[in-house]
Design an enzyme around this catalytic site. Structure first.
Site, mmCIF file in Angstrom:
data_model
loop_
_atom_site.group_PDB
_atom_site.id
_atom_site.type_symbol
_atom_site.label_atom_id
_atom_site.label_comp_id
_atom_site.label_asym_id
_atom_site.label_seq_id
_atom_site.Cartn_x
_atom_site.Cartn_y
_atom_site.Cartn_z
ATOM 1 N N HIS A 46 0.810 -1.183 0.019
ATOM 2 C CA HIS A 46 -0.042 -0.117 0.161
ATOM 3 C C HIS A 46 0.967 1.313 -0.054
ATOM 4 O O HIS A 46 2.189 1.200 0.368
ATOM 5 C CB HIS A 46 -0.960 -0.038 1.223
ATOM 6 C CG HIS A 46 -2.057 -0.856 1.149
ATOM 7 N ND1 HIS A 46 -3.337 -0.896 1.946
ATOM 8 C CD2 HIS A 46 -2.219 -2.149 0.509
ATOM 9 C CE1 HIS A 46 -3.900 -1.731 1.912
ATOM 10 N NE2 HIS A 46 -3.405 -2.738 0.879
ATOM 11 N N GLU A 48 1.134 3.969 1.667
ATOM 12 C CA GLU A 48 1.705 4.215 3.112
ATOM 13 C C GLU A 48 2.921 3.413 3.469
ATOM 14 O O GLU A 48 4.018 3.975 4.110
ATOM 15 C CB GLU A 48 0.497 4.157 4.291
ATOM 16 C CG GLU A 48 -0.395 5.033 4.106
ATOM 17 C CD GLU A 48 -1.685 4.380 3.457
ATOM 18 O OE1 GLU A 48 -1.444 3.662 2.328
ATOM 19 O OE2 GLU A 48 -2.859 4.237 4.057
ATOM 20 N N CYS A 76 -5.956 2.081 6.085
ATOM 21 C CA CYS A 76 -6.229 0.830 6.454
ATOM 22 C C CYS A 76 -5.924 0.461 7.644
ATOM 23 O O CYS A 76 -4.930 0.957 8.520
ATOM 24 C CB CYS A 76 -6.571 -0.157 5.414
ATOM 25 S SG CYS A 76 -4.859 -0.894 5.137
ATOM 26 N N CYS A 79 -1.956 -0.376 7.535
ATOM 27 C CA CYS A 79 -1.210 0.846 7.366
ATOM 28 C C CYS A 79 -1.289 1.474 8.576
ATOM 29 O O CYS A 79 -0.175 2.110 8.883
ATOM 30 C CB CYS A 79 -1.890 1.710 5.997
ATOM 31 S SG CYS A 79 -1.539 0.815 4.454
#
Length: 145
Positions: A46, A48, A76, A79
């Site tokens: 992801h 991040e 999420c 993250c």
């Protein structure tokens, strides 16, 4: 946040969910990334996490104290966990994510008082642009484009 939005557009151009992130310390970007889950065949890639990995590598330290993470979509659970573990004190995000957001929408892992580190969270920065980009991406995907 402008740079995070540029990175989200790069992700979109590659067919990735358009999310971008940057880690900033002392007015300098020390890590950046965009979603790469499809490109890297990696569910942890992801935006991040990519940005945090780069920032930690550049700093030679996993603790990213004194930094701010800017991301176009509310983090999420995965993250948010990485953000807390990296000791990032401040998170600024664009669009809220009512289905998976852990910065106050679905839950609030970033500010959970049971954890040893909590973040200051600013939500809704450039939310309109982030949201429009994400909605257009998923609309196109559903249409088979």
């Amino acid at each position: 946040m402008r740079r995070a939005l540029e990175l989200a557009r790069e992700a979109q151009a590659l067919g990735e969910v358009p999310v971008g992130a940057v880690v900033v310390r002392d007015d300098e970007i020390i890590g950046s990334g965009f979603n790469r889950t499809i490109s890297d065949a990696d569910p942890t890639a992801h935006a991040e996490v990519v940005a945090i990995r780069e920032a930690a590598s550049r700093q030679g330290d996993w603790r990213l104290t004194g930094s701010t993470l800017y991301v176009t979509l509310e983090p999420c659970a995965m993250c948010a966990g990485a953000i807390v573990l990296a000791r990032i004190p401040r998170v600024v995000f664009g669009a809220s994510d009512p289905k998976a957001g852990m910065g106050g929408s679905l839950d609030d892992l970033l500010r959970d008082e049971r954890l040893n580190h909590r973040c200051d969270v600013t939500a809704g920065v450039e939310a309109e642009e982030s949201s429009v980009m994400l909605k257009a991406f998923f609309r196109a995907r559903r249409a088979g484009e």
